[in-house]
Every structure is written in structure tokens, then in C-alpha cells.
Design a protein around this motif. Sequence first.
Motif, PDB file in Angstrom:
ATOM      1  N   UNK A  95      56.474  51.304 112.209  1.00  0.00           N
ATOM      2  CA  UNK A  95      56.962  49.951 111.924  1.00  0.00           C
ATOM      3  C   UNK A  95      57.442  49.374 113.244  1.00  0.00           C
ATOM      4  N   UNK A  96      56.821  48.290 113.657  1.00  0.00           N
ATOM      5  CA  UNK A  96      57.197  47.633 114.902  1.00  0.00           C
ATOM      6  C   UNK A  96      57.877  46.305 114.581  1.00  0.00           C
ATOM      7  N   UNK A 112      59.867  52.083 114.754  1.00  0.00           N
ATOM      8  CA  UNK A 112      60.392  53.138 113.896  1.00  0.00           C
ATOM      9  C   UNK A 112      59.211  53.928 113.337  1.00  0.00           C
ATOM     10  N   UNK A 113      59.142  55.249 113.579  1.00  0.00           N
ATOM     11  CA  UNK A 113      58.045  56.044 113.009  1.00  0.00           C
ATOM     12  C   UNK A 113      58.254  56.290 111.517  1.00  0.00           C
ATOM     13  N   UNK A 114      57.169  56.245 110.762  1.00  0.00           N
ATOM     14  CA  UNK A 114      57.179  56.562 109.330  1.00  0.00           C
ATOM     15  C   UNK A 114      55.907  57.347 109.028  1.00  0.00           C
ATOM     16  N   UNK A 121      62.037  53.432  99.410  1.00  0.00           N
ATOM     17  CA  UNK A 121      63.351  53.034  99.898  1.00  0.00           C
ATOM     18  C   UNK A 121      63.542  53.410 101.366  1.00  0.00           C
ATOM     19  N   UNK A 122      63.005  54.560 101.762  1.00  0.00           N
ATOM     20  CA  UNK A 122      63.118  54.964 103.162  1.00  0.00           C
ATOM     21  C   UNK A 122      62.293  54.049 104.066  1.00  0.00           C
ATOM     22  N   UNK A 123      61.113  53.634 103.587  1.00  0.00           N
ATOM     23  CA  UNK A 123      60.280  52.722 104.380  1.00  0.00           C
ATOM     24  C   UNK A 123      60.973  51.372 104.544  1.00  0.00           C
ATOM     25  N   UNK A 124      61.578  50.871 103.476  1.00  0.00           N
ATOM     26  CA  UNK A 124      62.301  49.604 103.569  1.00  0.00           C
ATOM     27  C   UNK A 124      63.507  49.730 104.505  1.00  0.00           C
ATOM     28  N   UNK A 125      64.183  50.881 104.456  1.00  0.00           N
ATOM     29  CA  UNK A 125      65.313  51.104 105.361  1.00  0.00           C
ATOM     30  C   UNK A 125      64.841  51.156 106.816  1.00  0.00           C
ATOM     31  N   UNK A 131      64.347  45.977 112.701  1.00  0.00           N
ATOM     32  CA  UNK A 131      64.796  44.614 112.979  1.00  0.00           C
ATOM     33  C   UNK A 131      66.175  44.625 113.625  1.00  0.00           C
ATOM     34  N   UNK A 132      67.075  45.456 113.115  1.00  0.00           N
ATOM     35  CA  UNK A 132      68.427  45.529 113.682  1.00  0.00           C
ATOM     36  C   UNK A 132      68.381  45.973 115.140  1.00  0.00           C
TER      37      UNK A 132
END
Length: 389
Positions: A95-96, A112-114, A121-125, A131-132
Motif C-alpha cells: 500500500x503506497x 506499507x507491506x501487506x 481490518x488489517x488491510x484497512x489499518x 496515510x498517517x
Amino acid sequence: MAKLRGGDLSRLRQLNSLTAIGALRGAEPLTLSALAERTGLSRPSTKEVVDELMALGWVEEVPPTQGTMGRPARRYRFRSSSGYLVGLDIGGHNIRAALADLDGEILAETRQPVLPDTPLEERLAAIERAVAGCLALGGKTIADVWIVAAGTIGVVTPAGRILYCAAIPAWTGLDLAGHLREMFPCEVLVENDSRLAARAEAKRGAARGASDVVFLHVGRRMGAGLIIGGRVHRGFGTAAGEIAMLPQSRWFDAPEHLQTCSIIPAGTSPEDAAAYTLAAARDGDPVALDAVDRYVDDLAVGTSAMVLLLDPQVVILGGGFSRSADVLLPPLRERLEHACIRMPDLRASTLGDECVVAGAIDFAVDHLDHQLFTPDTPLPPINAETVPS
């Protein structure tokens, strides 16, 4: 000569304002004389337009350069820092996130690697963390963001729901836009990632100036984005370009040729496996070259079908594997020359892994332009009510 009515004068002022903003956006600061020359307006009219845009908050005067002798001419620029945009690339393995100003200039990026089987829920987190982190790098908060634009794998409806996603089964049926709106208090846009990548290549990459483009999104999964007549093509049901879903295209499993090559050392991460094979092929390893040939054989089937159907001006090799375009393009060109009536210009992406986040930013910029910078809508002042929501 007919007199201009009030409504005509108002529209003329609006058109002049949009012309001035168009000349200032993405440009170096301009003097009134330089802006007048670019817009075709008289200098007095240009000053009137600039004064009005400054009062609304869209344009600002630039301080003179230090050491300038005499009285320097005043220079002006578009206030691209009035608000910010976030672009997202939500892939199966990464996730970039990218932060950009209103001109679309990217200021900060995070990743963030996924995994494809990462729970929802982990993917959304992970999206929220990406973004943060991006905002923290850029010294901004979510309150500074006007639009979050996300590119994702799968068939995406205009409302931002995932109709189908083969790579991430849990993604199918998800109201992604709804989840993102719960996270971020701003306007949210969602689009297919390959279409955003094609958009980015057309605006800032290898397809600039081309009106008919096939973008090959090649990596650990395969996809395609289409530009027809200068416009990104979504199709009637937003499923255009999903040729990987056709088994006869041989796209779905094509990356396995590179990712399971016998020369890959034990313990190599899945993320690095294909890169190892491609690097070995570049060095002439016969086993790796055979794996590349089998991969290109499969890639050429779906690509030839799209070229024969659309007759594009340009075919762009993009996505993660495009970093090895020197290895992939020559055999792909050879196969297309044998299969296609007219050979398009075959080019490597200039954006690589950044194509989707860049396209998401460009998507947000275009959306903002259509919302605010239109001939029929007076420019609003920049304040809390201006921010899209």
C-alpha cells in the motif's frame, strides 16, 4: 458594437480568471507583463484579474529574490499550498501513499507491506498507517487534505465499491469508498489502479502526447488500462481492460514463470523472486532467459489481442516489472511484430512503481478542476466551505 450585459461581464471575468490560473499553475512565478503575454489579456485587465484572485486566496505575490538590485517587478503564483491531496495505491502486496499540493506535485511518499490474504481490518489499518506516515513526512495533518484518491485492484464501480477482485478475495463486494470516508474527513475517490496508472503515463510519463494508449500493468499480477481518443476508457460497466480474467489470454498465471524459476535461491522473498530471474536473464543465464521467454509468450497473447482490437498509437510496459524493460521489451516487440497488422510504438514506463499513486494524484487534481475551475461557476474564496467534502 453590442454592449455586454451583466451576466456576460460576469462570465467574461470568470473566463479571464480561469485563463490566469491556468497560466500560473505549475509554472514559475510570473510578472504581470509575463502573465498578460501568456493569457492574451491587456496588462490592466491582468492586474484586475490578479487582484481579484489574490483577494479570493487563489493567487499570492512572491517575495523578491534576495540580493535583487533596484525595485524588482512583482511576481505572482498560484497558491498550490492552499490545500493538499493524498493518492493511494492499494495493491495485493503493498500500500503506497503520496501527499501532493493542488498542482499535483508530490511532496512525500510512504509504503506499507501487506499480503493478498491479509485480513480486511488489517488491510484497512495499513491504509490508515500509510496515510498517517505520509502526512507526518510532509508536516501536514488530515485537516489539510481536500481529497483522498485511491487506486485499487479489481472492478470498481463509480461509487467506489469493488464488484470483483480475483487477487484479493476479501475485497470483492467491499464498499471501499465508504470505509475510506470513515477514516478520512474529506472527499474520497476510488478508481481501478491500472486506469490510474495509464492516466499518469499520459499526463506525466511515457505516453504524453498520445491519444490512443494500451498500458500494460505488469508485476506480480497483470492488468491493463486503456486510453481511447485522449480519455481514460472505463467501459459501460467499468470493467474495461480486465483481459487477465480471460483464461485464453494466459495473463493470470504468467508471473509464475518469473517467480518460480529454478535458479532463484532458497529463502528469496516473493517480492524479489521475479527481479532475481530478470537480473539473471540480463546476465545471460539460459534458465532465466527461458523463463523470460515463457513469460513474454503469455504476455504477448493478451497484448496482441488488445493491439488488434484498438490499434493504439502507443503500448506502455508499466508496473513493477517495467524496471526490467530492457529484458522484456525486445522479445515482446518481436512477438507483437509477428501477430499485429500495424506495430504500435512500444515504450517502457518512466514512472515504474509510482504510476498508480501518481495517477491517483492526477485523478484528484482533475476532479478538483471540474469542481472549482469551470466557466459556469464563480470561483469561491478559499475557506472551510471551499474544501470538497
